[in-house]
Design an enzyme around this catalytic site. Structure first.
Site, PDB file in Angstrom:
ATOM      1  N   ASP A 142      31.855   0.257  -1.749  1.00 11.45           N
ATOM      2  CA  ASP A 142      30.480  -0.187  -1.951  1.00 11.45           C
ATOM      3  C   ASP A 142      30.473  -1.642  -2.379  1.00 11.45           C
ATOM      4  OD1 ASP A 142      27.730   0.115  -1.954  1.00 11.45           O
ATOM      5  OD2 ASP A 142      27.645   0.780  -4.032  1.00 11.45           O
ATOM      6  N   TYR A 144      28.134  -5.387  -3.280  1.00  8.38           N
ATOM      7  CA  TYR A 144      27.119  -5.874  -4.236  1.00  8.38           C
ATOM      8  C   TYR A 144      26.599  -7.178  -3.660  1.00  8.38           C
ATOM      9  CZ  TYR A 144      25.494  -7.100  -9.063  1.00  8.38           C
ATOM     10  OH  TYR A 144      24.764  -7.427 -10.192  1.00  8.38           O
ATOM     11  N   HIS A 149      19.155  -8.792  -5.857  1.00  7.93           N
ATOM     12  CA  HIS A 149      19.534  -7.710  -6.769  1.00  7.93           C
ATOM     13  C   HIS A 149      20.513  -8.202  -7.831  1.00  7.93           C
ATOM     14  CE1 HIS A 149      20.818  -3.806  -8.261  1.00  7.93           C
ATOM     15  NE2 HIS A 149      22.071  -4.072  -7.909  1.00  7.93           N
ATOM     16  N   ARG A 158      22.523 -10.885 -18.881  1.00 11.31           N
ATOM     17  CA  ARG A 158      23.160 -12.123 -19.335  1.00 11.31           C
ATOM     18  C   ARG A 158      22.205 -13.296 -19.439  1.00 11.31           C
ATOM     19  NH1 ARG A 158      26.650  -9.952 -15.622  1.00 11.31           N
ATOM     20  NH2 ARG A 158      25.867 -11.340 -13.994  1.00 11.31           N
ATOM     21  N   GLU A 218      19.827   3.819  -5.784  1.00 11.05           N
ATOM     22  CA  GLU A 218      20.024   2.470  -5.275  1.00 11.05           C
ATOM     23  C   GLU A 218      19.788   2.489  -3.776  1.00 11.05           C
ATOM     24  OE1 GLU A 218      22.979   0.276  -8.465  1.00 11.05           O
ATOM     25  OE2 GLU A 218      23.775   0.799  -6.485  1.00 11.05           O
ATOM     26  N   GLU A 220      20.278   1.407  -0.315  1.00 13.44           N
ATOM     27  CA  GLU A 220      21.340   0.718   0.400  1.00 13.44           C
ATOM     28  C   GLU A 220      21.364   1.151   1.864  1.00 13.44           C
ATOM     29  OE1 GLU A 220      25.188   0.463  -1.309  1.00 13.44           O
ATOM     30  OE2 GLU A 220      24.497   0.687  -3.392  1.00 13.44           O
ATOM     31  N   ASP A 253      22.929   5.175  -3.219  1.00 12.03           N
ATOM     32  CA  ASP A 253      24.069   5.123  -4.135  1.00 12.03           C
ATOM     33  C   ASP A 253      23.581   5.588  -5.505  1.00 12.03           C
ATOM     34  OD1 ASP A 253      26.462   4.541  -5.424  1.00 12.03           O
ATOM     35  OD2 ASP A 253      25.936   2.432  -5.715  1.00 12.03           O
ATOM     36  N   ARG A 257      23.059   5.090 -15.189  1.00 11.99           N
ATOM     37  CA  ARG A 257      23.080   3.775 -15.823  1.00 11.99           C
ATOM     38  C   ARG A 257      23.665   3.798 -17.237  1.00 11.99           C
ATOM     39  NH1 ARG A 257      22.878   0.610 -11.496  1.00 11.99           N
ATOM     40  NH2 ARG A 257      20.965   0.868 -10.298  1.00 11.99           N
ATOM     41  N   GLN A 260      27.324   4.177 -17.005  1.00 12.40           N
ATOM     42  CA  GLN A 260      27.869   2.916 -16.508  1.00 12.40           C
ATOM     43  C   GLN A 260      27.951   1.864 -17.612  1.00 12.40           C
ATOM     44  OE1 GLN A 260      25.715   1.436 -13.118  1.00 12.40           O
ATOM     45  NE2 GLN A 260      27.004  -0.356 -12.854  1.00 12.40           N
ATOM     46  N   TYR A 264      31.890   0.510 -17.927  1.00 11.48           N
ATOM     47  CA  TYR A 264      32.195  -0.432 -16.836  1.00 11.48           C
ATOM     48  C   TYR A 264      33.111  -1.592 -17.225  1.00 11.48           C
ATOM     49  CZ  TYR A 264      29.086  -4.285 -18.242  1.00 11.48           C
ATOM     50  OH  TYR A 264      28.494  -5.346 -18.883  1.00 11.48           O
ATOM     51  N   LYS A 273      29.266   6.377 -10.861  1.00 14.08           N
ATOM     52  CA  LYS A 273      28.968   6.297  -9.432  1.00 14.08           C
ATOM     53  C   LYS A 273      29.636   7.405  -8.619  1.00 14.08           C
ATOM     54  CE  LYS A 273      26.904   2.130  -9.309  1.00 14.08           C
ATOM     55  NZ  LYS A 273      25.648   1.782  -8.619  1.00 14.08           N
ATOM     56  N   THR A 277      26.893  10.178  -3.606  1.00 16.70           N
ATOM     57  CA  THR A 277      26.379   9.154  -2.704  1.00 16.70           C
ATOM     58  C   THR A 277      25.828   9.907  -1.507  1.00 16.70           C
ATOM     59  OG1 THR A 277      28.105   7.592  -3.398  1.00 16.70           O
ATOM     60  CG2 THR A 277      26.945   7.103  -1.350  1.00 16.70           C
ATOM     61  N   THR A 373      22.916  -2.541  -3.377  1.00 18.03           N
ATOM     62  CA  THR A 373      21.468  -2.392  -3.510  1.00 18.03           C
ATOM     63  C   THR A 373      20.745  -3.538  -2.818  1.00 18.03           C
ATOM     64  OG1 THR A 373      21.816  -1.334  -5.639  1.00 18.03           O
ATOM     65  CG2 THR A 373      19.588  -2.063  -5.151  1.00 18.03           C
ATOM     66  N   GLU A 387      15.715  -2.100 -11.869  1.00 17.97           N
ATOM     67  CA  GLU A 387      14.952  -3.324 -11.652  1.00 17.97           C
ATOM     68  C   GLU A 387      13.450  -3.077 -11.742  1.00 17.97           C
ATOM     69  OE1 GLU A 387      16.914  -5.737  -8.217  1.00 17.97           O
ATOM     70  OE2 GLU A 387      17.513  -3.644  -8.017  1.00 17.97           O
TER      71      GLU A 387
END
Length: 455
Positions: A142, A144, A149, A158, A218, A220, A253, A257, A260, A264, A273, A277, A373, A387
């Site tokens: 998968d 990104y 996104h 961040r 997600e 995708e 996907d 959260r 994760q 992660y 994850k 799927t 995503t 989001e």
């Protein structure tokens, strides 16, 4: 005499060469049907008392290729009987692209009546068929690759000044997923249980065990690799990339959260994850998508310019409208929560494949590569609940139902669709991938189709 493939590498399509003609044997395959003669997607189906086999969607019907194997194998150079009769598409995916093109040309000629034509013996009503996973998926990766996104997620965690990590504009970021838990449209998804951060503001307090509270989708797409397996140590060039992509599906996907968030660092997603799927059952070829080529949302890649091996002289994407709906247990009808487009990918499918193989990773027919995503710029085009609710700071209204969400609840049915439409060209649809969320601990059993498990 072998059939000659009628679509060129320009935007010319079968149906654009003249007025769209509805196939005589399949009057439901009109120009605006998702499975028009422009589409002809491949899938694996069965009917009561029969084994899974290869089919092609046409209108409300499926062309049963096993009933045409002698005709097709005699007319398409390089095509073998196993390619059109087996219970997976792997054999067909493993042929060279010229075989896929020849088969598409032959099916187009049959469907439009340019050759002997189709009969009732070659057609199965989709309503009488059970769909199965289209391929035996050996490996699943998968990516990104949507800048929109990645910017949204990076901003949430961040801040806007450090939204994109330093490497993001230099290479397609990805991770290896779990092929064993790739399921099909119609499969139930059990809410996962895992380690959750005990104090959301202080990770040093450790974790607790419990059901995921922040279950997410997600939006995708994914593509199946094709062509003969590449040798270990060999890489796929940009010039050859399209010949190694058999076709695309819509993909969800599924993501936990809160699991994760805790797990992660430093290696990325794992249990958050690997539980599910889901993909749509029909595989749409690049040749069917040819008339729908378009610019990406980025238009160009020049700040920075990718390294030479990632530079795509025909950099672009496909104009595929994508939609996500949610239907809760108390709702009368599903409500749209997101509308995006496949062109909202900064790194396209060719670049993803080329980068994946660049270290000499051997790619095999049936390998599945997810896009990541797909989010656009407007809020209603965001491709995940993370989001849409902006990390839980706002509610997502489910249309006129009066219901709201931040993340998914038990009983929610999430459906995703993809479709291409263009004046003078038959519609190309991907079907749907739809799954219902079941409570943590629910036991599933195989639901009569490969890749479909039900409570």
């Amino acid at each position: 005499t072998f059939w000659t493939y009628p679509i060129t590498t320009t935007s010319t399509s079968i149906s654009a060469m003249s007025a769209y003609t509805t196939p005589p044997a399949c009057p439901s395959a009109t120009a605006d049907h998702p499975f028009s003669v422009q589409n002809l997607p491949f899938g694996i189906f069965s009917t009561a008392g029969t084994s899974p086999r290869v089919g092609v969607a046409l209108g409300d019907y499926i062309i049963d290729l096993s009933t045409l194997k002698d005709t097709l194998c005699a007319g398409v150079e390089g095509l073998q009987a196993v390619d059109v009769t087996s219970g997976s598409l792997n054999s067909l995916m493993g042929r060279e692209r010229k075989v896929w093109k020849g088969l598409r040309a032959a099916l187009t000629a049959l469907a439009t009546g340019a050759t002997s034509g189709l009969t009732a013996d070659n057609l199965v009503a989709q309503s009488d068929a059970t769909m199965h996973l289209p391929a035996d998926i050996g490996d699943y990766t998968d990516f990104y690759s949507s800048r929109e996104h990645a910017t949204n997620v990076g901003t949430m965690f961040r801040g806007p000044d450090n939204a994109l990590q330093p490497n993001w504009l230099h290479l397609p970021v990805g991770y290896h997923g779990r092929a064993s838990s790739v399921y099909l449209d119609g499969c139930d998804v059990v809410r996962p249980t895992g380690q959750l951060q005990k104090n959301k503001d202080n990770p040093k307090e450790g974790s607790v065990w419990g059901p995921c509270k922040l279950l997410d989708f997600e939006l995708e797409m994914a593509f199946f690799c094709g062509g003969p397996p590449s040798a270990p140590g060999a890489s796929i060039s940009m010039a050859d990339a399209e010949d190694r992509i058999f076709g695309l599906v819509v993909m969800n996907d599924w993501s936990a959260r809160d699991v994760q968030k805790w797990e992660y660092v430093p290696l990325g997603p794992f249990c958050a994850k690997n539980f599910a799927t889901a993909i749509s059952p029909w595989v749409v070829t690049l040749d069917a998508l040819e008339p729908f080529r378009c610019e990406t949302s980025a238009k160009v890649q020049n700040d920075p310019t990718p390294l030479p091996y990632l530079q795509d002289p025909s950099y672009g994407s496909y104009d595929i409208d994508l939609e996500v709906t949610i239907k809760g247990t108390g709702m009368k009808a599903p409500e749209v929560v997101s509308k995006s487009n496949f062109k909202n990918l900064y790194w396209n499918v060719k670049q993803q494949l080329v980068h994946h193989s660049s270290t000499g990773c051997n790619m095999r027919p049936g390998d599945l590569l997810g896009s990541g995503t797909i989010s656009g710029t407007p809020q209603d085009s965001f491709g995940s609940m993370l989001e849409l609710c902006w990390k839980g700071t706002r509610e997502v209204n489910l249309g006129s139902s009066g219901e709201v969400r931040k993340f998914l609840r038990d009983g929610d049915v999430v459906a995703m669709t993809g479709v291409c439409k263009k004046e003078g060209v038959g519609t190309v649809g991907f079907g749907k991938v739809e799954n219902e969320v079941k409570p943590a601990g629910t036991q599933l059993r195989e639901g009569g189709a490969k890749g479909v498990w039900k409570a």
